[in-house]
Design a protein around this motif. Structure first.
Motif, PDB file in Angstrom:
ATOM      1  N   VAL A  34       0.661  -0.820  -0.319  1.00 58.36           N
ATOM      2  CA  VAL A  34      -0.056   0.355   0.196  1.00 58.36           C
ATOM      3  C   VAL A  34       0.975   1.648   0.188  1.00 58.36           C
ATOM      4  CG1 VAL A  34      -2.077  -1.423   1.272  1.00 58.36           C
ATOM      5  CG2 VAL A  34      -0.291  -0.099   2.186  1.00 58.36           C
ATOM      6  N   GLY A  35       0.356   2.033  -0.313  1.00 62.71           N
ATOM      7  CA  GLY A  35       1.117   3.732  -0.386  1.00 62.71           C
ATOM      8  C   GLY A  35       0.990   4.153  -2.002  1.00 62.71           C
ATOM      9  N   LEU A  36       0.164   4.265  -2.525  1.00 65.52           N
ATOM     10  CA  LEU A  36      -0.150   5.155  -3.344  1.00 65.52           C
ATOM     11  C   LEU A  36       1.476   4.531  -4.299  1.00 65.52           C
ATOM     12  CD1 LEU A  36      -2.007   6.988  -4.543  1.00 65.52           C
ATOM     13  CD2 LEU A  36       0.102   8.550  -4.430  1.00 65.52           C
ATOM     14  N   ALA A  37       0.972   3.244  -4.743  1.00 65.05           N
ATOM     15  CA  ALA A  37       1.706   2.425  -5.241  1.00 65.05           C
ATOM     16  C   ALA A  37       1.003   2.171  -6.843  1.00 65.05           C
ATOM     17  CB  ALA A  37       1.931   1.492  -5.496  1.00 65.05           C
ATOM     18  N   ASP A  38       1.938   2.304  -8.165  1.00 64.50           N
ATOM     19  CA  ASP A  38       1.455   2.338  -9.218  1.00 64.50           C
ATOM     20  C   ASP A  38       1.458   0.899 -10.071  1.00 64.50           C
ATOM     21  OD1 ASP A  38       3.789   1.904  -9.942  1.00 64.50           O
ATOM     22  OD2 ASP A  38       4.652   3.270 -11.888  1.00 64.50           O
ATOM     23  N   PRO A  70       5.636   8.620   2.276  1.00 64.51           N
ATOM     24  CA  PRO A  70       4.639   9.162   2.687  1.00 64.51           C
ATOM     25  C   PRO A  70       3.707   8.281   1.424  1.00 64.51           C
ATOM     26  CG  PRO A  70       5.467  11.302   1.781  1.00 64.51           C
ATOM     27  CD  PRO A  70       6.761   9.748   2.189  1.00 64.51           C
ATOM     28  N   ALA A  71       1.730   8.071   2.394  1.00 65.91           N
ATOM     29  CA  ALA A  71       0.873   7.249   1.387  1.00 65.91           C
ATOM     30  C   ALA A  71       0.698   8.536   0.592  1.00 65.91           C
ATOM     31  CB  ALA A  71       0.214   7.017   1.976  1.00 65.91           C
ATOM     32  N   ASP A  72       1.097   9.551   0.919  1.00 66.14           N
ATOM     33  CA  ASP A  72       0.494  10.425  -0.451  1.00 66.14           C
ATOM     34  C   ASP A  72       1.333  10.628  -1.978  1.00 66.14           C
ATOM     35  OD1 ASP A  72       1.906  12.126   0.878  1.00 66.14           O
ATOM     36  OD2 ASP A  72       0.317  13.514   1.424  1.00 66.14           O
ATOM     37  N   MET A  73       2.664   9.921  -1.436  1.00 66.09           N
ATOM     38  CA  MET A  73       3.577  10.946  -2.803  1.00 66.09           C
ATOM     39  C   MET A  73       3.083   9.483  -3.758  1.00 66.09           C
ATOM     40  SD  MET A  73       7.196  10.931  -2.759  1.00 66.09           S
ATOM     41  CE  MET A  73       7.656  11.478  -1.777  1.00 66.09           C
ATOM     42  N   PRO A  74       2.876   9.508  -4.722  1.00 65.02           N
ATOM     43  CA  PRO A  74       2.995   8.560  -6.229  1.00 65.02           C
ATOM     44  C   PRO A  74       3.847   8.053  -6.448  1.00 65.02           C
ATOM     45  CG  PRO A  74       2.368  10.580  -6.766  1.00 65.02           C
ATOM     46  CD  PRO A  74       2.888  11.057  -5.579  1.00 65.02           C
ATOM     47  N   LYS A  75       4.250   6.466  -6.417  1.00 67.41           N
ATOM     48  CA  LYS A  75       5.321   5.812  -6.126  1.00 67.41           C
ATOM     49  C   LYS A  75       5.738   5.112  -7.826  1.00 67.41           C
ATOM     50  CE  LYS A  75       5.743   6.628  -2.058  1.00 67.41           C
ATOM     51  NZ  LYS A  75       4.553   7.139  -2.036  1.00 67.41           N
ATOM     52  N   GLU A  76       5.967   5.876  -8.912  1.00 74.81           N
ATOM     53  CA  GLU A  76       6.332   4.821  -9.697  1.00 74.81           C
ATOM     54  C   GLU A  76       7.913   3.847  -9.837  1.00 74.81           C
ATOM     55  OE1 GLU A  76       6.758   8.152 -12.687  1.00 74.81           O
ATOM     56  OE2 GLU A  76       3.840   8.109 -12.066  1.00 74.81           O
ATOM     57  N   GLY A  77       7.587   2.522 -10.805  1.00 75.40           N
ATOM     58  CA  GLY A  77       8.920   2.706 -11.084  1.00 75.40           C
ATOM     59  C   GLY A  77       9.534   0.995 -10.755  1.00 75.40           C
TER      60      GLY A  77
END
Ligand SMILES: Nc1ncnc2c1ncn2[C@@H]1O[C@H](COP(=O)(O)OP(=O)(O)O)[C@@H](O)[C@H]1O
Ligand SMILES: [Mg+2]
Length: 278
Positions: A34-38, A70-77
């Motif tokens: 969890v945590g705004l993961a793509d 932080p859970a509101d920052m988008p995570k990519e890659g």
């Protein structure tokens, strides 16, 4: 108790700190991220699971929850694979939980437990160094990370097993050395141009004085050809410039084998390219 592993998220060439928190609890067998993961990050659990099994670490039949804060920052890659895997390993006791303190971790995992190169290792290393931390990255990216500072700790293992051996002191890995790529002989060179003496002279004056240049002439006259050969007469990048240019190459995934180049970059955007991609 949750294990924490430091990693980064990229915003342009900036590497922002991200905390990978791993918690193992009893309950149904699940592996949640969890945590705004793509999508690439969400799929990381399949790679992590396979890589851990291939490394001889059977996942306990427990509930594994991974939070990327932080859970509101988008995570990519795909570079969250290794920090997640190490967090799980620390949580099940395969490595001491304090072994990862003082390190920023990034890298992608192959199903057989090897670390595959990821984009952005150089900005991550620079950010880690600024925070007084070391870096753990795939072996192929080691020479790139070593550029950030000569006295920061860089661990660049080939596989999860190699990293465990390093942490346990069984097989200590050497610090990677910064490398500069030797340019292929087929790079555009000013000597390719036939005639055009005044255009070449203008190019030399612009290069020497750092001036702008406007070329005008019919199609096929050689304008693009001349422009592409300007880097061949410019001085090599200074170490500071090299780092700046390489940060962009790094996040774009254009650094092969961890070797940076000291040749000045050349871009030829088409006049019809939109602003966004120019
Ligand atoms: N002075 C020159 N010496 C060598 N090749 C040339 C020269 N001028 C033009 N050419 C050839 O013509 C091709 C087209 O030139 P180009 O640079 O694309 O022209 P422009 O950008 O002015 O339309 C070049 O790639 C090169 O092969
Ligand atoms: Mg042209």
């Amino acid at each position: 108790m949750a294990v924490r592993v430091a990693t980064v998220a990229f915003e342009g060439v900036e590497a922002r700190p991200v905390d990978v928190q791993v918690q193992i609890s009893s309950g149904a067998v699940v592996f949640n991220v969890v945590g705004l993961a793509d999508k690439a990050v969400a799929e990381s659990r399949e790679r992590v699971r396979a890589a851990l099994i291939a490394s001889g670490l059977a996942l306990t039949a427990k509930r594994i929850t991974v939070n990327l804060a932080p859970a509101d920052m988008p995570k990519e890659g795909s570079h969250y694979d290794v920090p997640i895997a190490l967090g799980v390993m620390a949580a099940i006791g395969a490595i001491p939980s304090d072994a990862l303190e003082g390190f920023v971790v990034l890298g992608e995992l192959a199903l057989d437990g090897t670390l595959t190169p990821t984009a952005g290792v150089l900005p991550a290393a620079v950010a880690a160094n600024a925070r007084g931390l070391g870096l753990i990255c795939p072996s192929e990216c080691g020479p790139e990370a070593a550029w950030a500072s000569s006295d920061m700790e860089v661990i660049a293992p080939r596989s999860l097993i190699q990293l465990v051996n390093h942490i346990k002191g069984a097989q200590v890995l050497a610090r990677p050395e910064p490398a500069v790529r030797r340019l292929a002989a087929d790079q555009p060179d000013l000597s390719d141009i036939k005639g055009q003496e005044s255009a070449k002279r203008a190019l030399e004056i612009a290069a020497a004085g750092g001036h702008n240049l406007l070329m005008s002439g019919p199609p096929g006259a050689g304008k693009s050809m001349l422009a592409a050969r300007l880097p061949s007469i410019l001085p090599p990048l200074t170490p500071r410039e090299l780092l700046e240019v390489s940060m962009v190459h790094s996040v774009a995934g254009q650094i092969a084998g961890g070797e940076l180049t000291d040749r000045r970059p050349f871009r030829a955007p088409h006049h019809s390219a939109s602003l966004m991609f120019a």
